[in-house]
Design a protein around this motif. Structure first.
Motif, PDB file in Angstrom:
ATOM      1  N   HIS A  68      46.174  46.569  36.539  1.00 32.40           N
ATOM      2  CA  HIS A  68      46.203  46.183  35.118  1.00 32.40           C
ATOM      3  C   HIS A  68      45.450  47.260  34.323  1.00 32.40           C
ATOM      4  O   HIS A  68      44.906  46.984  33.273  1.00 32.40           O
TER       5      HIS A  68
ATOM      6  N   HIS B 175      47.832  33.674  32.870  1.00 30.03           N
ATOM      7  CA  HIS B 175      46.472  34.220  32.776  1.00 30.03           C
ATOM      8  C   HIS B 175      45.489  33.228  33.406  1.00 30.03           C
ATOM      9  O   HIS B 175      45.295  33.229  34.593  1.00 30.03           O
TER      10      HIS B 175
ATOM     11  N   HIS C 233      41.364  47.663  30.554  1.00 35.44           N
ATOM     12  CA  HIS C 233      42.040  46.706  29.679  1.00 35.44           C
ATOM     13  C   HIS C 233      42.050  47.142  28.206  1.00 35.44           C
ATOM     14  O   HIS C 233      41.726  46.363  27.307  1.00 35.44           O
TER      15      HIS C 233
ATOM     16  N   ASP D  29      47.872  38.134  35.217  1.00 36.62           N
ATOM     17  CA  ASP D  29      47.128  39.274  34.682  1.00 36.62           C
ATOM     18  C   ASP D  29      45.621  39.026  34.737  1.00 36.62           C
ATOM     19  O   ASP D  29      45.170  37.873  34.658  1.00 36.62           O
ATOM     20  N   ASP D  30      44.864  40.102  34.836  1.00 34.84           N
ATOM     21  CA  ASP D  30      43.411  40.135  34.630  1.00 34.84           C
ATOM     22  C   ASP D  30      42.552  39.947  35.883  1.00 34.84           C
ATOM     23  O   ASP D  30      41.332  39.999  35.791  1.00 34.84           O
TER      24      ASP D  30
END
Ligand code: ZN
Length: 304
Positions: free
Chosen positions: A208, A8, A212, A68-69
């Motif tokens: 993703h 992350h 979220h 991710d993100d």
């Protein structure tokens, strides 16, 4: 077989008043990649999508690095380290940050928790949702958030799994606007559209989802929307094919069989959870296991 290692945050410094953003430094990242290099052969998302059966059936260990993100620090710091080592990667981005110019609620929570004690945030929520806090099963909560202390785990679980996303957004938006400037955070935290285009041109971009949310807790229509909106947005703006998705949170509750079926329906070929484990041939292509970087060789929790 396939090992997936997920990251992350990657930054030089994680200091905060209430440390609640965790990740790796560029040095830790590079050191871990060098260790992983001895464990198997790195592959790209394109190679995996094109040869999934071959890779999962193989006795050799193939390793995929994911992020991710859609964070800017991943592009600025992570990508160049990987390029120097000639290792491919796959970055999963949310479309809400670009399409609606909004900071994802999950990141608003991370930021708020780094400047406020979890207790203060919980007390703010308690004012509105006192009834829902009472019956919380603390051992279940701790099993979901194994890396957090009890207070933080309760706060995270409550926000993510007890409140519906409208309730969660309302509570968090209110607090967030008191402490942060959303536009500033947006520009500093997330990759730009140019960054996404650069990744897509390398075949390094995946979805993703849009906002979220933990998909498994949503209605069918909303799940499909979350999966499709991000795919279409990323494909349209980066002129690429988005064939992979990492489900937000990635837990059992977030990655149900319904979610897997809807991901297929939306046109994804591979889906990634955060369930720890290797992927062998019997692994469902839309529910692939993924290790957190802490749990693999060179990571904080790795034990021989
Ligand atoms: Zn995420």
């Amino acid at each position: 077989m396939l090992t997936v290692c997920n990251y992350h945050y990657i930054r030089e410094n994680f200091e905060a008043k209430y440390p609640s953003i965790f990740g790796v430094t560029p040095k830790q990242f590079k050191d871990q990649l060098l260790k992983l290099k001895n464990e198997g052969e790195f592959i790209s998302s394109t190679q995996l999508v094109g040869n999934t059966d071959l890779i999962l059936n193989s006795k050799d260990n193939f390793c995929l690095i994911t992020f991710d993100d859609g964070l800017k620090e991943q592009f600025n710091l992570g990508l160049s380290i990987m390029e120097n080592l000639s290792i491919p990667a796959l970055f999963f981005a949310n479309s809400i940050n670009h399409l609606e110019n909004k900071v994802s609620t999950v990141h608003k929570i991370h930021l708020l928790r780094s400047v406020l004690d979890s207790d203060i945030i919980l007390k703010n929520i308690q004012k509105i949702h006192v009834d829902k806090l009472e019956g919380l099963n603390v051992s279940k909560v701790k099993s979901v958030y194994t890396y957090d202390d009890e207070k933080s785990a309760v706060l995270k679980y409550f926000l993510n799994f007890i409140l519906n996303y409208k309730e969660q957004e309302l509570v968090i938006d209110n607090l967030f606007s008191k402490y942060f400037n959303e536009t500033e955070v947006l520009n500093n935290l997330y990759m730009s559209l140019e960054n996404l285009k650069a990744l897509a041109s390398l075949g390094y971009l995946g979805s993703h989802t849009h906002s979220h949310y933990p998909l498994g807790l949503l209605e069918e229509k909303s799940i499909l929307k979350e999966l499709s909106v991000s795919k279409k947005y990323l494909e349209l703006h980066t002129k690429s094919k988005i064939e992979t998705v990492a489900y937000p949170y990635g837990s059992k509750e977030a990655c149900t069989l319904e979610v897997k079926d809807l991901a297929k329906k939306a046109g994804y070929k591979l889906g990634f959870t955060t369930k720890r484990g290797l992927n062998l041939n019997n692994q469902n292509r839309l529910l692939l296991n993924r290790f957190d970087c802490n749990d693999l060789i060179g990571g904080k929790n790795y034990k021989l």
